[in-house]
Design a protein around this motif. Structure first.
Motif, short mmCIF file in Angstrom:
data_model
loop_
_atom_site.label_atom_id
_atom_site.label_comp_id
_atom_site.label_asym_id
_atom_site.label_seq_id
_atom_site.Cartn_x
_atom_site.Cartn_y
_atom_site.Cartn_z
N ALA A 1 0.83 -1.21 0.00
CA ALA A 1 0.00 0.00 0.00
C ALA A 1 0.86 1.26 0.00
N LEU A 2 1.91 1.27 0.80
CA LEU A 2 2.78 2.44 0.86
C LEU A 2 3.56 2.64 -0.44
N LYS A 3 3.98 1.53 -1.04
CA LYS A 3 4.69 1.63 -2.33
C LYS A 3 3.74 2.16 -3.41
N ALA A 4 2.52 1.65 -3.43
CA ALA A 4 1.53 2.12 -4.41
C ALA A 4 1.21 3.60 -4.21
N ALA A 5 1.09 4.02 -2.95
CA ALA A 5 0.82 5.44 -2.66
C ALA A 5 1.99 6.31 -3.10
#
Length: 86
Positions: A37-41
Protein backbone atom coordinates in the motif's frame (compact mmCIF):
# COMPACT_ATOMS: atom_id res chain seq x y z
CA UNK A 1 -10.60 -3.39 17.28
CA UNK A 2 -10.73 -2.45 13.62
CA UNK A 3 -12.86 -4.32 11.08
CA UNK A 4 -11.02 -6.93 9.05
CA UNK A 5 -10.93 -6.19 5.34
CA UNK A 6 -9.39 -7.48 2.18
CA UNK A 7 -5.92 -6.05 1.60
CA UNK A 8 -3.96 -6.17 -1.64
CA UNK A 9 -0.52 -7.76 -1.53
CA UNK A 10 0.28 -7.14 -5.19
CA UNK A 11 -0.22 -8.76 -8.56
CA UNK A 12 0.58 -12.38 -9.29
CA UNK A 13 3.10 -12.21 -12.15
CA UNK A 14 1.97 -15.59 -13.49
CA UNK A 15 -1.71 -14.71 -13.86
CA UNK A 16 -1.76 -10.91 -13.79
CA UNK A 17 -4.44 -11.02 -11.09
CA UNK A 18 -4.33 -8.95 -7.96
CA UNK A 19 -3.90 -11.01 -4.78
CA UNK A 20 -5.89 -10.12 -1.66
CA UNK A 21 -5.63 -11.32 1.92
CA UNK A 22 -7.42 -10.80 5.21
CA UNK A 23 -4.37 -10.35 7.38
CA UNK A 24 -3.98 -11.00 11.08
CA UNK A 25 -3.02 -7.81 12.93
CA UNK A 26 0.74 -7.70 13.41
CA UNK A 27 1.28 -10.66 11.10
CA UNK A 28 3.53 -11.14 8.10
CA UNK A 29 0.70 -10.73 5.58
CA UNK A 30 -0.36 -7.45 7.18
CA UNK A 31 3.22 -6.25 6.94
CA UNK A 32 3.33 -7.25 3.27
CA UNK A 33 0.01 -5.52 2.57
CA UNK A 34 1.22 -2.37 4.35
CA UNK A 35 4.42 -2.32 2.31
CA UNK A 36 2.46 -2.79 -0.92
CA UNK A 37 0.00 0.00 0.00
CA UNK A 38 2.78 2.44 0.86
CA UNK A 39 4.69 1.63 -2.33
CA UNK A 40 1.53 2.12 -4.41
CA UNK A 41 0.82 5.44 -2.66
CA UNK A 42 4.39 6.61 -3.32
CA UNK A 43 4.06 5.79 -7.02
CA UNK A 44 0.73 7.60 -7.17
CA UNK A 45 2.25 10.68 -5.49
CA UNK A 46 5.03 10.68 -8.08
CA UNK A 47 2.63 10.39 -11.02
CA UNK A 48 0.20 13.01 -9.74
CA UNK A 49 3.10 15.32 -8.86
CA UNK A 50 4.49 15.04 -12.39
CA UNK A 51 1.07 15.80 -13.87
CA UNK A 52 0.63 18.83 -11.59
CA UNK A 53 4.15 20.08 -12.32
CA UNK A 54 3.42 19.83 -16.04
CA UNK A 55 0.58 22.30 -15.55
CA UNK A 56 -1.22 21.21 -18.71
CA UNK A 57 -3.81 18.76 -17.37
CA UNK A 58 -7.46 19.69 -17.63
CA UNK A 59 -9.77 19.65 -14.64
CA UNK A 60 -11.35 16.47 -16.01
CA UNK A 61 -7.97 14.76 -16.24
CA UNK A 62 -7.08 15.85 -12.70
CA UNK A 63 -10.47 14.69 -11.41
CA UNK A 64 -9.69 11.20 -12.73
CA UNK A 65 -7.02 10.91 -10.00
CA UNK A 66 -9.44 11.61 -7.13
CA UNK A 67 -10.72 8.04 -6.60
CA UNK A 68 -7.17 6.62 -6.62
CA UNK A 69 -5.89 9.33 -4.30
CA UNK A 70 -8.81 8.76 -1.93
CA UNK A 71 -8.21 4.99 -1.86
CA UNK A 72 -4.48 5.45 -1.22
CA UNK A 73 -5.11 7.99 1.54
CA UNK A 74 -7.73 5.73 3.15
CA UNK A 75 -5.30 2.79 3.09
CA UNK A 76 -2.47 4.86 4.60
CA UNK A 77 -4.75 6.19 7.35
CA UNK A 78 -5.79 2.60 8.08
CA UNK A 79 -2.13 1.62 8.42
CA UNK A 80 -1.47 4.49 10.80
CA UNK A 81 -4.56 3.69 12.87
CA UNK A 82 -3.57 0.02 13.15
CA UNK A 83 -0.07 1.01 14.26
CA UNK A 84 -1.54 3.29 16.89
CA UNK A 85 -3.71 0.48 18.30
CA UNK A 86 -0.65 -1.67 19.00
Amino acid sequence: MSARRFRSVGVDPATGREAFVVARPGGMLEELADAHALKAAAVLVTVVGAVLDGGRASDTELAAFVPSLHAALEECVGIMAADRER
